[in-house]
Write an enzyme that holds these catalytic residues in place. Structure first.
Site, short mmCIF file in Angstrom:
data_model
loop_
_atom_site.label_atom_id
_atom_site.label_comp_id
_atom_site.label_asym_id
_atom_site.label_seq_id
_atom_site.Cartn_x
_atom_site.Cartn_y
_atom_site.Cartn_z
N ASP A 1 0.86 -1.17 0.00
CA ASP A 1 0.00 0.00 0.00
C ASP A 1 0.91 1.23 0.00
O ASP A 1 2.11 1.15 0.26
CB ASP A 1 -0.97 0.00 1.19
CG ASP A 1 -2.18 0.88 0.94
OD1 ASP A 1 -2.16 1.66 -0.03
OD2 ASP A 1 -3.15 0.81 1.72
C1 BGC Z 1 -5.07 3.14 0.12
C2 BGC Z 1 -5.27 2.06 -0.94
C3 BGC Z 1 -5.15 2.65 -2.32
C4 BGC Z 1 -3.79 3.33 -2.42
C5 BGC Z 1 -3.51 3.91 -3.79
C6 BGC Z 1 -3.82 3.94 -0.14
O1 BGC Z 1 -3.76 5.05 0.70
O2 BGC Z 1 -5.04 2.53 1.40
O3 BGC Z 1 -6.50 1.42 -0.75
O4 BGC Z 1 -5.30 1.67 -3.28
O5 BGC Z 1 -3.74 4.38 -1.47
O6 BGC Z 1 -4.24 5.05 -4.02
#
Ligand code: BGC
Length: 592
Positions: free
Chosen positions: A182
């Site tokens: 993530d």
């Molecule tokens: C979120 C994810 C997301 C990623 C990319 C993160 O902050 O937890 O769910 O896919 O950002 O945008």
């Protein structure tokens, strides 16, 4: 280049948020909505979406509840698998599909304090019974990528957990795609979790755990290259991660043609077929929570109607992850009402979308406008739009310790109610809201969640009876945030004693939702069959309108060697019944 993007509930055609879609309990509709999102985004150059989110939501304070399919492992699994099929098709080849990503592994949806990224300290039993099944079934359905979770599990950051990312994911389930981090969460092992003094330490921990791709930035690349050169990790470790990523690029055809033709998006993005599905999805996502008989509205009785509240006429209904859309692509509640009931004289008292600064004077203004009206429709809720990052109260990183209607919204409803005209409340929100007073006092209450592009049309159709509401709650609603965690599949002892000063039951239970019709269940049979039992029963539409009903089958253990939940959903079927019609429903419960 492999382009990944958060296509969470639509790309140009915006569907209801996942929690809203879950109210449909309609796997085919969820799959179709995802197929459309895949097609629109793929034609626009996206190859991979960070979706579906198959976290099982167990804390309404957490701002990301709306990204989930709710609180039940079985329903989340069924809809998660439907989403994977809609997004990936058979194997994401061709021009219509994208790679899907099951996220976030695992357990971040039950964070302490309800704060995004906070630790959880659950037993392995709970992890395996509640939080992991949706991931396992997505892997079985062929999902190609998995994202690790922000949080730690059992004292180990998920990005550094070999137990989760290798032993279970690859070892037990045979996953052969790739794992992505993530957003900057590997670095957060150094900064926040403090499990390493240097970037090299935490990069090494995540590689040991089974991480394949870093989101995002160049540091990881240079450091890992250095680790290979220094002989700290073997090249074979890199190859193991690169292989499935390259395989995806080959399958997508990116080596033959890395580009997309803009002309192909014309006639596809937000086309009629896509809009029709978004409207259906919005209709099926709406849950009728309260109705003293006022709904469906009779235009002959309620001729002059005040429409007010912060969310009657703006794009907040699109929800988190949606970006600003052309105005003509969004039908607000205000616009929907005028289209659906042209004979009604509607007046709009717009309070602006920012619930953080609605003033008592604005409330008094709305009350003044209620004079001489026959009815007030008040659209309240929360704002999850990420381009309102500082003003929003819901969505990613917008957690709350109090989940009542924010600011002047309840005073507005109370003041309108005090005028004596009937008040119908529509909620557009991304998490369950504790609205005990509202539930007990207004004429009708509709939960519309964040219903997407055509949401206002769907809400108006439900209010005027053009659509008979059929949504069922995929999550329980607490009476008060002090009651959290509230979920239906709890152990008997979860509610052993009632609270001394209030009810311990939730305000609305999982599976709940009213209709303009009534249903009668009869003739239950449970018969053994090969590999399980078949539960069958008859359902009759005993009301005065054609209707859809979600027949739900729960099981509970009479006696077991460990305490089991009071009841657990294990099957359901959504049926459409003409008025007076009866159908027999059969639900197979496998031994598993
Ligand atoms: C979120 C994810 C997301 C990623 C990319 C993160 O902050 O937890 O769910 O896919 O950002 O945008």
């Amino acid at each position: 280049i492999l382009c990944g993007f958060d296509v969470i509930h639509g790309y140009r055609t915006i569907f209801p948020i996942p929690l809203g879609q879950a109210c449909s309990w309609n796997e085919a509709l969820v799959a179709e909505s995802c197929r459309i999102a895949a097609r629109e985004s793929r034609l626009s150059g996206v190859h991979w979406t960070f979706s579906p989110m198959v976290d099982v939501a167990r804390d309404a304070r957490w701002g990301r509840v709306g990204d989930t399919f709710g609180e039940d492992p079985y329903l989340v699994t069924q809809l998660g698998v439907a989403a994977v099929k809609g997004l990936q098709g058979a194997d994401f080849t061709g021009e219509d599909y994208v790679i899907a990503c099951a996220k976030h592994m695992a357990g971040g949806s039950q964070p302490v304090n309800g704060i995004n990224g906070a630790p959880n300290d659950m037993s392995e039993r709970t992890l395996r019974e509640v939080f992991l099944p949706p991931f396992e079934k997505c892997v079985e359905a062929g999902i190609y990528t998995v994202m690790a979770a922000h949080n730690e599990y059992d004292g180990i950051p998920c990005h550094g957990s070999r137990f989760l990312l290798t032993d279970i994911l690859r070892g037990e389930w045979g996953f052969d795609g790739f794992v992505v981090s993530d957003w900057m969460d590997i670095e957060r092992m150094q900064d926040y979790h403090t499990t390493g003094a240097t970037l090299r330490d935490v990069y090494s921990q995540t590689l040991d755990a089974g991480m394949d791709m870093h989101m995002h930035g160049p540091d990881f690349y240079y450091e890992v290259l250095g680790m290979v050169r220094d002989g700290v990790i073997p090249e074979s470790r890199i190859e193991a991660s690169v292989r499935p990523i390259l395989a995806a690029k080959f399958r997508l055809g990116l080596f033959e043609n890395p580009y997309v033709g803009e002309e192909k998006t014309r006639g596809t993005l937000f086309c009629e077929e896509h809009r029709a599905t978004a409207l259906d999805a919005a209709r099926e996502s709406i849950v009728l929570l309260e109705n003293d008989g006022i709904l469906p509205l009779d235009p002959a009785k309620y001729r002059r109607v005040l429409v007010t509240g912060p969310f009657a006429d703006n794009q907040v209904q699109l929800g988190d992850w949606a970006f600003r859309q052309p105005e003509e692509n969004v039908t607000t509640v205000w616009e929907g009402l005028q289209a659906v009931s042209p004979e009604t004289q509607f007046t709009l008292c717009d309070l602006g979308w920012n619930i953080r600064n609605i003033t008592p004077e604005q409330v008094r203004g709305a009350v003044r406008q209620a004079a001489g009206k026959d009815l007030a429709i008040v659209v309240v809720g929360e704002n999850s739009l990420r381009y309102h990052w500082k003003e929003k109260t819901c969505g990613e990183n917008s957690d709350r310790y109090d989940i009542s209607l924010y600011g002047e919204q309840e005073p507005l409803i109370r003041a309108l109610h005090a005028t004596g005209i009937p008040v119908v409340v529509v909620m557009t929100n991304g998490r369950p809201l504790s609205t005990e007073w509202v539930s007990e006092n207004v004429a009708a209450l509709i939960e519309a969640w964040e219903p997407g592009s055509l949401g206002g049309q769907a809400v108006a159709e439900v209010l005027y009876g053009k659509v008979n509401p059929s949504g069922k709650m995929p999550i329980s609603v607490p009476r008060h945030s002090g009651q959290i965690p509230v979920y239906y599949n709890h152990k008997f002892t979860h509610h052993w004693f009632p609270y001394a000063t209030g009810k311990s039951s939730p305000l609305y239970e999982f599976g709940y939702g009213l209709s303009y019709s009534t249903f009668e269940y009869s003739d239950l049979k449970v018969e053994k069959c090969d590999g399980g039992v078949v539960v069958s029963f008859a359902v009759r539409n005993t009301g005065g309108m054609d209707a859809a009903e979600v027949a739900q089958v729960y099981v509970g253990d009479v006696e077991a060697s460990v305490p089991r939940p009071a009841k657990e959903l294990k099957g359901y079927e959504k049926i459409f019944l003409k008025k007076g019609e009866q159908k027999r429903v059969e639900v197979m419960l496998t031994d598993e």
